[in-house]
Scaffold this motif. Structure first.
Motif, PDB file in Angstrom:
ATOM      1  N   LYS A  35       0.939  -1.326   0.004  1.00 49.22           N
ATOM      2  CA  LYS A  35      -0.018  -0.089  -0.165  1.00 49.22           C
ATOM      3  C   LYS A  35       0.715   1.754  -0.543  1.00 49.22           C
ATOM      4  N   LEU A 114      -4.394  -1.028  -6.724  1.00 49.24           N
ATOM      5  CA  LEU A 114      -3.396  -1.826  -5.515  1.00 49.24           C
ATOM      6  C   LEU A 114      -4.803  -3.878  -7.203  1.00 49.24           C
ATOM      7  N   GLU A 299      -6.557  -6.588   0.613  1.00 51.86           N
ATOM      8  CA  GLU A 299      -5.884  -4.937   1.034  1.00 51.86           C
ATOM      9  C   GLU A 299      -6.609  -4.192   1.631  1.00 51.86           C
TER      10      GLU A 299
END
Length: 398
Positions: A35, A114, A299
Motif C-alpha cells: 500500500k 492495488l 488489502e
C-alpha cells in the motif's frame, strides 16, 4: 542503503529499531509496503507534479496579462494591478488552491491502484511531470491570458459607454478578478478528480476573500490623504461594483477561459487518452469497480478511508438489507390485513362447530385420525412479532 535511497523505509523487526528510527517511513510488516508503494507513493508523486505544474501555470497566466498591457503604456513598466493586491496574490488568493491540490488530490482510487500495479509505472516513466507537460501547461496559460486581457480590453477598456469610467484601477481590478476566479476554479474543480466539499470551500474562501479585500482597499484609499495613479476613493463599492458592464465582462471572460479549458481537456482525453483517463472512466462503472475491489479485497480489509464514495460491497449489502426489510414489511401487512378470528365470536363458534362435526364424522367412519383445527391468524401474528419482524411492535396491537 537508507542514506543512498530516495526514500528510506524501515521495517521494525528482530534486528532492532535503529533502521526504523532513521528512515523516512517506518512500517511494522513487509506486506504493508504494498500500500505504501502502489497507493500512497503514486498519490504523492502525482500531487507533487500537479502542485508544480499548477504553480507555474498560475504565475504565467497572471503575469502575462501585465506583459500584454505594456503595449498600451509605451513599455514603461507601469503595473496593471494595484500594488497591495499584487503583493498578496500568492499569499492570500491563490495559495490554498495549489496547496490543497498538492495534499488531497487522488487521480485514481486505492482499489484500482492495488488491482492494477502497472499504473505505478507512471512515475517511473516520468508521466506526471516532463518537458512536454510543462510546455503544454505554459501554452494553456498563454492562451488563457490572451483571452482574459483582450476580452477585458475590447469589451470594457474600449467601451464608449461606461458609467464608472475605464481608468487603470478598474482595468486592473477586472483582470485581477478574472484571474483569481479562473485559477481557483481550474485547480480545485477541473484538475481534482475526487471533488469534495473542501474544494468548494477553497473556491469560496479565495474568491470571496478577494472581494472582501477590495472593500478593505476602498476604505484605506478613502481615508488616505495622498494621491497617485491608484487613488480612486470608493472605487469598488461605489463605482465598479454598481456597474453592470463590469460584471458582464467579468462573467464573459471567465466563461470563455473555462470553456476553452474544458474543450481542450475533452479533446485531449478523446484523441490522446492516458492510462489515468481510461481507468477513471472504468471507475464510473459499478461492475468494473466491483472487480477492482474484489481483486484488492485482502488489502482493503485492513482498513481504508473510502471517503464519500461507497464501495460496491457496501452498495450490494444495502440493497440486500432493503430488500429483506421490504419483504418482512410486506409479510406483516398481509397478515394484519387478514380477518382476526379472536375478534369475531361467531367465527369461533363456527370453527368449533366445524371441529365437532369433523370429529363426529371421523368417529362414525371408524377412523382414529383426529383432524386438527385451523391455526388462528392471531397466533401467527404474535409469533411473527416475537421474532422481531416488521416495524410494528407488539404493543401496537393492544
Amino acid at each position: 542503503m537508507i542514506q543512498e535511497a530516495h526514500v528510506g523505509i524501515g521495517i521494525t523487526g528482530k534486528e532492532g529499531l535503529q533502521a526504523a528510527r532513521i528512515s523516512d517511513y517506518s512500517i511494522a510488516q513487509f506486506r504493508f509496503l504494498l500500500k505504501l508503494l502502489l497507493v500512497h507513493g503514486r498519490w504523492n508523486y502525482m500531487r507533487a507534479c500537479k502542485y508544480t505544474l499548477g504553480t507555474f501555470w498560475k504565475e504565467m497566466l497572471f503575469y502575462l496579462t501585465q506583459a500584454l498591457y505594456q503595449r498600451w503604456n509605451g513599455y514603461t513598466g507601469t503595473s496593471l494591478y494595484e500594488p497591495w493586491s499584487l503583493s498578496m496574490f500568492n499569499t492570500l488568493f491563490t495559495s490554498l488552491a495549489v496547496i490543497f491540490l498538492g495534499i488531497f488530490t487522488k487521480d485514481l482510487a486505492a482499489p484500482t491502484l492495488l488491482a492494477v500495479p502497472e499504473l505505478y509505472t507512471k512515475g517511473q516513466k516520468h508521466g506526471g511531470f516532463n518537458i512536454w507537460l510543462y510546455l503544454g501547461w505554459s501554452l494553456m496559460a498563454t492562451c488563457e491570458a490572451v483571452i482574459i486581457f483582450f476580452t477585458m480590453w475590447s469589451l470594457y477598456g474600449l467601451a464608449r459607454v461606461n458609467p464608472s469610467g475605464n481608468d487603470i484601477f478598474q482595468l486592473g481590478l477586472l483582470t485581477f478578478s478574472a484571474c483569481i476566479i479562473v485559477i481557483n476554479v481550474k485547480l480545485q474543480a477541473l484538475e481534482v478528480h475526487n471533488k469534495t466539499y473542501m474544494s468548494l470551500a477553497v473556491i469560496i474562501i479565495s474568491v470571496g476573500g478577494w472581494f472582501v479585500w477590495d472593500m478593505i482597499l476602498d476604505r484605506e484609499y478613502t481615508m488616505s490623504s495622498g494621491k497617485g495613479v491608484y487613488f480612486v476613493p470608493g472605487n469598488f463599492l461605489q463605482h465598479s461594483g454598481h456597474n453592470l458592464l463590469f460584471w458582464v465582462v467579468l462573467l464573459l471572460s471567465v466563461t470563455a477561459v473555462l470553456l476553452f479549458e474544458f474543450t481542450v481537456s475533452t479533446l485531449r482525453a478523446l484523441f490522446f487518452p492516458t492510462d489515468v483517463d481510461i481507468f477513471q472512466e472504468y471507475e464510473q462503472d459499478l461492475d468494473i469497480r466491483k472487480r477492482f475491489e474484489e481483486a484488492a479485497a485482502s488489502e482493503l480489509q485492513q482498513g481504508w478511508d473510502h471517503g464519500t464514495k461507497k464501495s460496491s460491497f457496501e452498495l450490494a449489502r444495502e440493497k440486500e438489507e432493503i430488500a429483506e426489510l421490504d419483504a418482512r414489511e410486506r409479510q406483516v401487512r398481509e397478515l394484519l390485513a387478514r380477518p382476526r378470528v379472536m375478534d369475531k365470536p361467531h367465527a369461533v363458534e363456527h370453527e368449533m362447530d366445524g371441529y365437532t362435526s369433523a370429529s363426529a364424522t371421523a368417529s362414525h367412519n371408524g377412523s382414529l385420525a383426529r383432524p386438527e383445527p385451523e391455526r388462528r391468524q392471531s397466533v401467527e401474528i404474535q409469533e411473527l412479532f416475537s421474532q422481531g419482524f416488521g416495524t410494528v411492535r407488539k404493543g401496537q396491537l393492544k
